[in-house]
Scaffold this active site. Structure first.
Site, PDB file in Angstrom:
ATOM      1  CG  ASN A 171     -11.324  11.731  14.147  1.00 28.63           C
ATOM      2  OD1 ASN A 171     -11.437  12.251  13.161  1.00 28.63           O
ATOM      3  ND2 ASN A 171     -12.408  10.844  14.273  1.00 28.63           N
ATOM      4  NE  ARG A 225     -14.749  -0.014   7.226  1.00 26.90           N
ATOM      5  CZ  ARG A 225     -15.225   0.492   6.486  1.00 26.90           C
ATOM      6  NH1 ARG A 225     -14.401   0.731   5.180  1.00 26.90           N
ATOM      7  NH2 ARG A 225     -16.560   0.772   6.190  1.00 26.90           N
ATOM      8  CG  ASP A 249     -23.970   5.479  10.544  1.00 29.29           C
ATOM      9  OD1 ASP A 249     -23.707   5.802  11.694  1.00 29.29           O
ATOM     10  OD2 ASP A 249     -23.476   5.904   9.492  1.00 29.29           O
ATOM     11  NE  ARG A 254     -27.108   4.810   1.746  1.00 29.10           N
ATOM     12  CZ  ARG A 254     -25.838   5.080   2.121  1.00 29.10           C
ATOM     13  NH1 ARG A 254     -24.942   4.949   3.057  1.00 29.10           N
ATOM     14  NH2 ARG A 254     -24.784   4.925   0.858  1.00 29.10           N
ATOM     15  CD  GLU A 263     -12.366   4.067   2.961  1.00 31.13           C
ATOM     16  OE1 GLU A 263     -13.458   3.943   3.401  1.00 31.13           O
ATOM     17  OE2 GLU A 263     -11.943   5.251   2.278  1.00 31.13           O
ATOM     18  CG  ASP A 264     -15.443   1.190   0.980  1.00 34.08           C
ATOM     19  OD1 ASP A 264     -14.918   2.016   0.249  1.00 34.08           O
ATOM     20  OD2 ASP A 264     -16.634   1.256   1.320  1.00 34.08           O
ATOM     21  NE  ARG A 313     -24.989   9.598  11.305  1.00 31.61           N
ATOM     22  CZ  ARG A 313     -24.366   9.604  12.519  1.00 31.61           C
ATOM     23  NH1 ARG A 313     -23.561   8.850  12.618  1.00 31.61           N
ATOM     24  NH2 ARG A 313     -24.354  10.667  13.264  1.00 31.61           N
TER      25      ARG A 313
END
Length: 408
Positions: free
Chosen positions: A74, A82, A100, A132, A183-184, A212
């Site tokens: 992890n 990515r 997801d 969402r 970060e994206d 989720r």
């Protein structure tokens, strides 16, 4: 697809504790009308313990879509997986698909066709939320080519977009693994600013953004310190790429309004004194370096005033403004002596002891008071002049139509 054939799209799937959502995610890739022979999947299991890695390997063994699976310890966030996937990508385009979420069946076919036709480096396919919310303002029309200045794409900086891989490799663009959140946004903003244009597909739902049931979606977690790290990186990126001037000021609206304001919004009224003080300490160098009149004048008064309080390090003034806003009090509209400026009289307006300037209260962009639109006097005059011209033209056209009708 044989070993020498270059796929149109590499779908990078970073997965952590993704079951059972991963099943539908991967099924949506298999269902793509683009065809299995034009797609590859690079899936990275980021140390899952719920069977995610095993399911990926089973999928790779049976799917017609060529799939490579990497299993690793992890990494603590989405950036590492990515980056691993991007490093292994062979496609002309890359799409970062969250485990997801899932595609609409025609998503990749439509996005690839758009990118090829328009020659753009980033393609946005319409996103809708499932359980969402999702961004909406940028999906009003399908456009072959836009940029950050003539569209709303700056308000969707998530990584779920089609990127031309040649751009990413030319820029050596990767996700910043030191950031815990945002970060994206940093990755996508740089692609927007340094790429050869952006396309928008609004007439087909390409991407389903899933909330989720267990509430473990990454965007719901994080600390305010992480948010400041993200803001700092975004502000520095914009200043590095865009020269000083109106365009840079326009870009800076986003980190100040979708970033700084969130840290100094209603939540401040619930924060402890220690947290309030710490937030001010974190904000101080950012406000000193990046906040200026050019940015301020592009922001509505109620928001600008809060940021002005932060720039002065005045938590006491900020709390007064936040309580005023929470009470839904409507500020008076005050005109300058010459009548060429309008101000909204929020708390501490023309209170010398507060140290706030009249310009902090000036209406510089269309604003609203009690449901009515407020504009700068010269802008309102232009609108009124345009309305009069349109009315005159309509009356002239009606007279001509009646004249022709009578002549007939």
């Amino acid at each position: 697809m044989n070993e020498t054939q270059i796929p149109d799209v590499t779908v990078v799937v970073g997965a952590y504790e993704a079951m059972p959502y991963l099943v539908r995610c991967l099924e949506s890739v298999e269902a793509q009308t683009l065809g299995a022979n034009r797609i590859e999947i690079v899936a990275v299991d980021d140390g899952s313990t719920d069977g995610t890695g095993e399911y990926l390997e089973q999928f790779a063994a049976r799917s017609q879509v060529p799939t490579r699976v990497i299993r690793q310890k992890n990494s603590g966030g989405p950036s590492g997986p990515r980056n691993v996937g991007l490093g292994m990508a062979r496609g002309r385009y890359v799409f970062f698909l969250d485990a997801d979420d899932y595609f609409g069946d025609e998503a990749l076919e439509r996005m690839v066709a758009m990118g090829d036709r328009a020659g753009t480096d980033v393609v946005l396919g319409k996103v809708v939320g499932v359980n969402r919310g999702a961004p909406k303002s940028m999906w009003r029309a399908t456009k072959e080519r836009v940029d950050v200045y003539n569209s709303k794409v700056i308000y969707t900086l998530s990584a779920q977009k089609l990127f031309r891989r040649e751009l990413l490799e030319r820029l050596s663009l990767r996700f910043d693994e030191n950031l815990k959140t945002g970060e994206d946004a940093l990755f996508t903003m740089e692609a927007y600013l340094r790429g050869a244009g952006i396309s928008v597909i609004s007439d087909y739902v390409c991407y389903y953004l899933v909330g989720r049931d267990d509430g473990k979606h990454v965007t719901k977690s994080g600390t305010y310190e992480w948010r400041f790290d993200s803001m700092r990186a975004m502000m520095a990126l914009i200043h590095r790429i865009e020269p000083a001037g109106p365009k840079r000021d326009f870009l800076m609206i986003r980190p100040f309004t979708v970033g700084m304001l969130q840290q100094f919004g209603p939540v401040v009224l619930k924060d402890s004194e220690d947290v309030r003080r710490h937030k001010m300490e974190l904000a101080a160098p950012l406000m000193e370096e990046y906040w200026n009149d050019g940015v301020a004048r592009l922001i509505k008064v109620g928001e600008r005033l809060r940021l002005a309080c932060v720039a002065q390090g005045r938590m006491d003034l900020l709390i007064d403004v936040l309580r005023y806003l929470r009470a839904k009090t409507v500020p008076d509209v005050v005109s300058s002596r010459k009548g060429d400026k309008l101000y909204l009289a929020y708390p501490h307006f023309r209170d010398r002891s507060a140290g706030l300037a009249d310009s902090d209260y000036e209406v510089t962009v269309p604003d609203w008071r009690d449901g009515k639109r407020i504009e700068r006097p010269e802008a309102a005059a232009r609108r009124a002049s345009l309305s009069r011209r349109v009315a005159r033209r309509m009356r002239r056209d009606v007279r001509r139509w009646k004249s022709r009708l009578n002549a007939g």
